[in-house]
Design a protein around this motif. Structure first.
Motif, PDB file in Angstrom:
ATOM      1  N   THR A 148       1.319   4.330   0.979  1.00 47.80           N
ATOM      2  CA  THR A 148       0.765   5.273   1.952  1.00 47.80           C
ATOM      3  C   THR A 148       1.889   6.118   2.551  1.00 47.80           C
ATOM      4  OG1 THR A 148       1.190   3.753   3.752  1.00 47.80           O
ATOM      5  CG2 THR A 148      -0.938   3.544   2.634  1.00 47.80           C
ATOM      6  N   THR A 184      -8.276   5.980   8.077  1.00 51.08           N
ATOM      7  CA  THR A 184      -7.076   5.956   7.229  1.00 51.08           C
ATOM      8  C   THR A 184      -6.176   4.771   7.560  1.00 51.08           C
ATOM      9  OG1 THR A 184      -5.934   7.328   8.820  1.00 51.08           O
ATOM     10  CG2 THR A 184      -7.042   8.473   6.995  1.00 51.08           C
ATOM     11  N   GLY A 185      -6.790   3.640   7.859  1.00 43.42           N
ATOM     12  CA  GLY A 185      -5.963   2.463   8.134  1.00 43.42           C
ATOM     13  C   GLY A 185      -5.288   2.596   9.486  1.00 43.42           C
ATOM     14  N   HIS A 186      -4.172   1.897   9.637  1.00 43.28           N
ATOM     15  CA  HIS A 186      -3.485   1.878  10.932  1.00 43.28           C
ATOM     16  C   HIS A 186      -2.647   3.131  11.134  1.00 43.28           C
ATOM     17  CE1 HIS A 186      -4.906  -2.052  11.580  1.00 43.28           C
ATOM     18  NE2 HIS A 186      -3.951  -2.741  10.977  1.00 43.28           N
ATOM     19  N   SER A 205      -5.633   1.586  -2.236  1.00 45.09           N
ATOM     20  CA  SER A 205      -5.001   1.993  -0.969  1.00 45.09           C
ATOM     21  C   SER A 205      -3.929   3.054  -1.116  1.00 45.09           C
ATOM     22  CB  SER A 205      -4.393   0.758  -0.294  1.00 45.09           C
ATOM     23  OG  SER A 205      -3.399   0.208  -1.121  1.00 45.09           O
ATOM     24  N   HIS A 224       0.828  -1.212   0.000  1.00 42.11           N
ATOM     25  CA  HIS A 224       0.000   0.000   0.000  1.00 42.11           C
ATOM     26  C   HIS A 224       0.863   1.264   0.000  1.00 42.11           C
ATOM     27  CE1 HIS A 224      -3.079  -2.839   1.097  1.00 42.11           C
ATOM     28  NE2 HIS A 224      -2.326  -3.232   2.096  1.00 42.11           N
ATOM     29  N   LEU A 233     -10.558   1.231   6.914  1.00 43.03           N
ATOM     30  CA  LEU A 233      -9.912   1.721   5.701  1.00 43.03           C
ATOM     31  C   LEU A 233     -10.875   2.623   4.952  1.00 43.03           C
ATOM     32  CD1 LEU A 233      -8.436  -1.658   4.562  1.00 43.03           C
ATOM     33  CD2 LEU A 233      -7.477  -0.008   6.124  1.00 43.03           C
ATOM     34  N   GLN A 261       2.885   6.020   5.558  1.00 43.31           N
ATOM     35  CA  GLN A 261       3.724   5.145   6.398  1.00 43.31           C
ATOM     36  C   GLN A 261       4.692   4.326   5.535  1.00 43.31           C
ATOM     37  OE1 GLN A 261       0.295   5.365   6.708  1.00 43.31           O
ATOM     38  NE2 GLN A 261       0.585   6.849   8.372  1.00 43.31           N
ATOM     39  N   THR A 262       4.192   3.860   4.396  1.00 42.98           N
ATOM     40  CA  THR A 262       5.043   3.077   3.499  1.00 42.98           C
ATOM     41  C   THR A 262       6.150   3.956   2.920  1.00 42.98           C
ATOM     42  OG1 THR A 262       3.212   1.602   3.004  1.00 42.98           O
ATOM     43  CG2 THR A 262       5.041   1.633   1.425  1.00 42.98           C
ATOM     44  N   MET A 319       2.380   0.812  12.247  1.00 44.69           N
ATOM     45  CA  MET A 319       3.091   0.424  11.018  1.00 44.69           C
ATOM     46  C   MET A 319       4.607   0.464  11.227  1.00 44.69           C
ATOM     47  SD  MET A 319       0.465  -0.358   9.422  1.00 44.69           S
ATOM     48  CE  MET A 319       1.356  -1.090   8.086  1.00 44.69           C
TER      49      MET A 319
HETATM   50  C1  LIG Z   1      -7.940   4.498   3.141  1.00 41.90           C
HETATM   51  O1  LIG Z   1      -6.856   4.503   4.009  1.00 41.90           O
HETATM   52  C2  LIG Z   1      -5.977   3.450   3.853  1.00 41.90           C
HETATM   53  C3  LIG Z   1      -4.721   3.626   4.401  1.00 41.90           C
HETATM   54  C4  LIG Z   1      -3.814   2.579   4.326  1.00 41.90           C
HETATM   55  C5  LIG Z   1      -4.118   1.390   3.711  1.00 41.90           C
HETATM   56  C6  LIG Z   1      -5.377   1.206   3.164  1.00 41.90           C
HETATM   57  N1  LIG Z   1      -5.743   0.021   2.539  1.00 41.90           N
HETATM   58  C7  LIG Z   1      -5.539  -1.245   3.003  1.00 41.90           C
HETATM   59  C8  LIG Z   1      -6.157  -2.301   2.329  1.00 41.90           C
HETATM   60  C9  LIG Z   1      -6.014  -3.568   2.848  1.00 41.90           C
HETATM   61  C10 LIG Z   1      -6.697  -4.720   2.156  1.00 41.90           C
HETATM   62  N2  LIG Z   1      -5.276  -3.826   3.919  1.00 41.90           N
HETATM   63  C11 LIG Z   1      -4.646  -2.813   4.567  1.00 41.90           C
HETATM   64  C12 LIG Z   1      -3.834  -3.168   5.790  1.00 41.90           C
HETATM   65  C13 LIG Z   1      -4.642  -2.952   7.028  1.00 41.90           C
HETATM   66  C14 LIG Z   1      -4.278  -1.555   7.502  1.00 41.90           C
HETATM   67  N3  LIG Z   1      -3.062  -1.189   6.767  1.00 41.90           N
HETATM   68  C15 LIG Z   1      -2.482   0.064   6.830  1.00 41.90           C
HETATM   69  O2  LIG Z   1      -2.979   0.904   7.557  1.00 41.90           O
HETATM   70  C16 LIG Z   1      -1.280   0.437   6.057  1.00 41.90           C
HETATM   71  N4  LIG Z   1      -0.585  -0.325   5.220  1.00 41.90           N
HETATM   72  O3  LIG Z   1       0.422   0.416   4.748  1.00 41.90           O
HETATM   73  N5  LIG Z   1       0.384   1.645   5.265  1.00 41.90           N
HETATM   74  C17 LIG Z   1      -0.675   1.706   6.102  1.00 41.90           C
HETATM   75  N6  LIG Z   1      -1.059   2.777   6.823  1.00 41.90           N
HETATM   76  C18 LIG Z   1      -2.611  -2.283   5.947  1.00 41.90           C
HETATM   77  C19 LIG Z   1      -4.752  -1.509   4.138  1.00 41.90           C
HETATM   78  C20 LIG Z   1      -6.314   2.263   3.261  1.00 41.90           C
END
Ligand SMILES: COc1cccc(Nc2cc(C)nc([C@@H]3CCN(C(=O)c4nonc4N)C3)c2)c1
Ligand SMILES: NC(=O)c1ccc[n+]([C@@H]2O[C@H](COP(=O)([O-])OP(=O)(O)OC[C@H]3O[C@@H](n4cnc5c(N)ncnc54)[C@H](O)[C@@H]3O)[C@@H](O)[C@H]2O)c1
Length: 479
Positions: A54, A398-400, A80, A52, A394, A56-57, A405
């Motif tokens: 993002t 905004t995810g984790h 993502s 993803h 998500l 964090q990535t 991460m």
């Molecule tokens: C809309 O906002 C976002 C933001 C980030 C990611 C996503 N989309 C996904 C989709 C799927 C299928 N799985 C994941 C995993 C579970 C949570 N994750 C993270 O948060 C994360 N992973 O890399 N940086 C992060 N930050 C990884 C995330 C959506």
């Protein structure tokens, strides 16, 4: 010719600001940059990433570069990508939108399937490499690893199955790509795979695929299963969801959680985090479980544990966390209170029976705002469904958070160093991260939280049968 493709370079400045803020919340990665700046363990590494794209990535990518690696990146999910993070990576810390100086990245939010697999192929194609490819893969879900393996398999067969044998749209797109790249004995993929020292895999789905390839004897290079590191999965599942469940519910509904009755289906790592955060907001939390051990844990933690049927018409908020399917059916939702809130944070999109809901005669779906819908039954009763039954942290948040991460990505970085610098210690196979590295990742996060660790005295260490410096637990210890 531009060696990247992102949605909008002008977002780079905003992305850079958020990356700078995230660095402060990712102490594990920043400590790794400091510790290894001197030795440059990834010098010579050409890392293809599929994860993803993002904010964090972006911090992970720039950590790999700080350790000497060259990197090419694609996202592992068509939705993502955070476009401002991708732009900041393409432009780089010293570049400008008119003069990008960053890292080759091929990712934007809302890719089509064809575009997604084109991005993955671009991330795998290194023009300045003797093999035309990477010597390391960093994967999340296994798509980059899959493309390489399928390419090698079809080159070995000397032919690619015809496109109309495809079982899905995605399979068709992959076959079309391989037809395009596998021409008269080119051996592009076999060449490319020959120098890959290994892959580090982020999630359960990708890990499952690796164990299958190993079982079938077709795995081409060693793999480290990062998912099962304690500092990855326990943190992702429990602490990531503990943070982002109520983040999603609040952003979506602004409902007061305090005083309400909430049902959490499933009491595994994710369910435990979710129950805790809802209880923290003053909700009365009820748990449903199939597993007597997890049910007993929930009872010991003070939760009422009962069946969904018992509480379906009494609760205000329903959250599925089981990783299973058909948890909340349309017939269940028909019995819910007016304006009950329903959301999933567990498995993809089949924990809540959205298909069944859409088929209820006379049901009316209305969008309140993106990812928030009301569904009105013929009797006028309305329920609120978040993210259309997909992962609400998500879709509605905004995810984790970065700190969570930081743990996962510190595991990834140490795993990359392991495979790249110790190839002879990792013959082809699937490995979990050695426990001392799992403990190292935890250690790297303690200072920023003001934690003071106690040091084992030698006689204590021998008393419990461990070394002073660890590892402190057996490989099957459950944290
Ligand atoms: C809309 O906002 C976002 C933001 C980030 C990611 C996503 N989309 C996904 C989709 C799927 C299928 N799985 C994941 C995993 C579970 C949570 N994750 C993270 O948060 C994360 N992973 O890399 N940086 C992060 N930050 C990884 C995330 C959506
Ligand atoms: N949204 C996210 O960011 C995120 C993060 C991590 C994990 N996940 C996903 O969440 C899911 C759960 O992860 P986990 O680590 O907690 O798994 P887990 O196996 O530890 O927990 C799932 C629990 O659900 C229970 N369960 C299964 N079927 C049930 C049913 N019919 N009724 C009630 N309970 C049932 C199981 O007994 C188990 O205790 C997985 O699909 C995982 O991929 C999502």
């Amino acid at each position: 010719r531009q060696d990247f493709k992102v949605a909008d370079l002008s977002l780079a400045d905003f992305g850079r600001k958020e990356i700078t803020l995230a660095e402060h919340e990712m102490p594990g990665l920043m400590a790794i940059r400091k510790e290894y700046a001197e030795t440059q363990p990834l010098a010579g590494a050409r890392v293809t990433g599929s994860l993803h794209m993002t904010v964090q990535t972006a911090v992970l990518i720039e950590t790999l570069v700080a350790l000497g690696a060259q990197v090419r990146w694609a996202s592992c999910n068509i939705f993502s990508t955070q476009d401002h993070a991708a732009a900041a990576i393409a432009v780089g810390p010293n570049g400008t939108p008119d003069n990008p100086q960053g890292i080759p990245v091929f990712a934007w939010k809302g890719e089509t399937l064809e575009e997604y697999w084109w991005c993955t192929e671009q991330a795998l194609t290194w023009s300045d490499s003797p093999t035309g490819g990477p010597n390391m893969i960093l994967d999340d879900g296994g798509d980059a690893t899959l493309l390489v393996h399928k390419g090698v398999e079809y080159e070995k067969d000397g032919k690619v199955p015809s496109v109309d044998t495809a079982e899905s749209d995605e399979h068709r797109v992959i076959l079309e790509l391989l037809h395009r790249t596998i021409t008269d004995g080119s051996q592009k993929w076999t060449q490319l795979a020959s120098e890959i020292r290994g892959v580090t895999e982020e999630t359960t789905t990708g890990v499952h695929r690796l164990y299958e390839m190993q079982r079938d004897g077709v795995l081409l290079f060693p793999a480290i299963n990062v998912n099962d590191a304690v500092t990855k999965s326990k943190f992702d599942n429990k602490y990531g969801c503990r943070h982002s469940l109520i983040d999603g519910i609040n952003r979506a509904t602004d409902v007061l959680i305090g005083g309400k009755t909430a049902v959490v289906c499933g009491y595994g790592d994710v369910g435990k985090g979710c129950a805790e955060s809802l209880r923290g907001q003053g909700a009365r939390v009820i748990v449903t479980e199939i597993d007597p051990i997890c049910a007993l844990q929930a009872a010991m933690d003070g939760y009422q544990v009962t069946t969904l049927d018992e509480v379906i018409d009494k609760a205000d908020i329903f959250v599925t966390t089981t990783g299973n399917k058909d948890i909340i059916m349309a017939s269940d939702m028909a019995k819910m209170k007016h304006q009950a809130i329903v959301g999933n944070i567990g498995h993809f999109d089949n924990e809540i029976d959205m298909a069944g809901l859409a088929k209820v005669p006379g049901i009316v779906k209305d969008e309140v705002k993106p990812q928030v819908h009301t569904w009105k039954f013929p009797d006028g009763k309305v329920i609120i469904v978040l993210s259309e039954g997909r992962l609400l942290n998500l879709g509605n948040a905004t995810g984790h958070p970065s700190f969570v991460m930081s743990n996962s990505f510190a595991d990834q970085t140490l795993a990359q160093i392991e495979l790249f610098t110790k190839p002879d210690e990792y013959p082809v196979g699937v490995y979990t991260l050695p426990k001392h590295l799992d403990e190292k990742v935890a250690r790297l996060h303690l200072d920023s939280l003001g934690v003071k660790l106690t040091t084992l005295r030698p006689e204590q260490a021998s008393y419990i049968g461990v070394k002073v410096e660890g590892p402190y637990k057996s490989d099957h210890y459950r944290y």
